[in-house]
Design a protein around this motif. Structure first.
Motif, PDB file in Angstrom:
ATOM      1  N   PHE A  95     -30.455  -3.734  13.828  1.00  9.19           N
ATOM      2  CA  PHE A  95     -29.296  -3.968  12.972  1.00  9.19           C
ATOM      3  C   PHE A  95     -28.753  -5.357  13.301  1.00  9.19           C
ATOM      4  O   PHE A  95     -29.109  -5.955  14.333  1.00  9.19           O
ATOM      5  CB  PHE A  95     -28.217  -2.905  13.183  1.00  9.19           C
ATOM      6  N   GLY A  96     -27.907  -5.888  12.432  1.00  9.61           N
ATOM      7  CA  GLY A  96     -27.360  -7.201  12.744  1.00  9.61           C
ATOM      8  C   GLY A  96     -26.771  -7.902  11.555  1.00  9.61           C
ATOM      9  O   GLY A  96     -26.332  -7.287  10.581  1.00  9.61           O
ATOM     10  N   HIS A  97     -26.789  -9.248  11.614  1.00  6.70           N
ATOM     11  CA  HIS A  97     -26.078 -10.092  10.653  1.00  6.70           C
ATOM     12  C   HIS A  97     -26.909 -11.343  10.418  1.00  6.70           C
ATOM     13  O   HIS A  97     -27.341 -11.996  11.371  1.00  6.70           O
ATOM     14  CB  HIS A  97     -24.703 -10.465  11.229  1.00  6.70           C
ATOM     15  N   VAL A  98     -27.160 -11.671   9.171  1.00  3.06           N
ATOM     16  CA  VAL A  98     -27.823 -12.911   8.788  1.00  3.06           C
ATOM     17  C   VAL A  98     -26.853 -13.682   7.901  1.00  3.06           C
ATOM     18  O   VAL A  98     -26.272 -13.111   6.968  1.00  3.06           O
ATOM     19  CB  VAL A  98     -29.145 -12.637   8.050  1.00  3.06           C
ATOM     20  N   TYR A  99     -26.665 -14.978   8.161  1.00  5.32           N
ATOM     21  CA  TYR A  99     -25.581 -15.695   7.509  1.00  5.32           C
ATOM     22  C   TYR A  99     -25.910 -17.178   7.394  1.00  5.32           C
ATOM     23  O   TYR A  99     -26.894 -17.665   7.975  1.00  5.32           O
ATOM     24  CB  TYR A  99     -24.285 -15.515   8.306  1.00  5.32           C
ATOM     25  N   GLY A 100     -25.066 -17.892   6.650  1.00  5.88           N
ATOM     26  CA  GLY A 100     -25.215 -19.338   6.509  1.00  5.88           C
ATOM     27  C   GLY A 100     -26.504 -19.753   5.833  1.00  5.88           C
ATOM     28  O   GLY A 100     -26.978 -20.871   6.028  1.00  5.88           O
ATOM     29  N   ALA A 101     -27.093 -18.871   5.024  1.00  5.83           N
ATOM     30  CA  ALA A 101     -28.401 -19.150   4.430  1.00  5.83           C
ATOM     31  C   ALA A 101     -28.261 -20.056   3.210  1.00  5.83           C
ATOM     32  O   ALA A 101     -27.508 -19.764   2.285  1.00  5.83           O
ATOM     33  CB  ALA A 101     -29.088 -17.847   4.043  1.00  5.83           C
TER      34      ALA A 101
END
Length: 296
Positions: A95-101
């Motif tokens: 699980f987690g967070h992906v950002y600033g793409a």
């Protein structure tokens, strides 16, 4: 801009592949067979930073391009014996967070939540713990990715993939000289279809991915080791409604890892990674992978 819009639509189906490993990456010592009855709980914390996107057949897009990811994985393992063979049923819960793409300034937003859980087990066909400093092992590991992760069709980014995947991994550990040993791994990944890809009414198909991984490992003592690693992936071309979309899994990566037992049953590990080449996806500038492992 037409190409960037296409990439924005298909990343919904493939972000977990782009931001992380295409198969289950290994740490030094992962194919050590522990005594039956032993259980392991491991916590992984992974941070990745990419600043370029390399479509297959197109030029590198690096201006105003980036991807950031913070991924956690809880891995639960239990060692047992079946017909005289050591086996370790296990589950991985990412699980987690992906950002600033962004690709060329086009924002792809962010995504957070559960990724697809992974179920599997290693079957040790060679199990010689007394050989050299590392032991000699050969294991076969089938792994099934189940599409229970967070997925919202039409979103540019998702952690879940909305499809089944099957990974067959083979691992060999061979003592070389003194405290040095060689670990070799091979993976073949097969992909199911995602019928809610792109606009949410399209079908994503993907060719099989193949990966080789290697660690040259040095055990200072039973509680401390380092490893220099290399990984190469190939294949994995992706198609939306039969049309190739310029994404595949062509990645070469170098790694350095340090492991330390800090108590009788607790091990800490830190690994640095860098993509030396990537084609058909994001190229990771640096990855930092931390792991805490508890044996009980």
């Amino acid at each position: 801009m037409r190409f960037l819009a296409l990439q924005s639509s298909i990343l919904a189906a493939s972000l977990w592949l782009s931001a992380n490993a295409h198969a289950v990456d290994v740490n030094a010592g992962d194919y050590t067979a522990l005594p039956p009855g032993t259980s392991v709980a491991a916590w992984y914390q992974q941070h990745g930073r990419a600043s370029s996107f390399n479509p297959d057949g197109g030029g590198t897009v690096s201006d105003n391009t980036r991807l950031r990811s913070n991924i956690s994985i809880l891995r639960l393992i239990h060692f047992t014996e079946i017909a005289g063979i050591t086996v370790d049923p296990q589950v991985l819960l990412p699980f987690g967070h992906v950002y600033g793409a962004k690709i060329g300034g086009q924002s792809l937003g962010s995504a957070s939540g559960m990724a697809d859980p992974i179920f599997g087990a290693t079957f040790w066909l060679v199990n010689q713990p007394g050989a050299g400093a590392s032991g000699r092992y050969f294991g076969v590991t089938p792994l099934l990715y189940v599409p229970w992760g967070s997925y919202h069709k039409g979103d540019a980014l998702n952690l879940g993939e909305n499809r089944y995947k099957f990974d067959l991994q083979l691992g060999w550990v061979e003592p070389l000289w003194g405290k040095t040993s060689l670990e070799l791994y091979g993976d073949a990944v097969l992909y199911g279809d995602n019928d809610d890809a792109g606009s949410g009414r399209q079908t994503l198909e993907q060719d099989p991915t193949y990966q080789v991984q290697a660690n040259l490992r040095y055990d200072f003592n039973p509680s401390q080791r380092i490893a220099l690693g290399y990984s190469a992936s190939t294949g994995g071309k992706q198609f939306i409604d039969g049309d190739y979309i310029g994404q595949k899994t062509e990645v070469q990566q170098v790694r350095f890892e340090f492991q330390q037992m800090v108590a009788r049953n607790v091990q800490l590990s830190a690994q640095l990674t860098h993509d030396v080449q990537a084609e058909g996806g994001f190229r990771e500038d640096v990855g930092v992978n931390l792991r805490a492992l508890l044996l009980f």
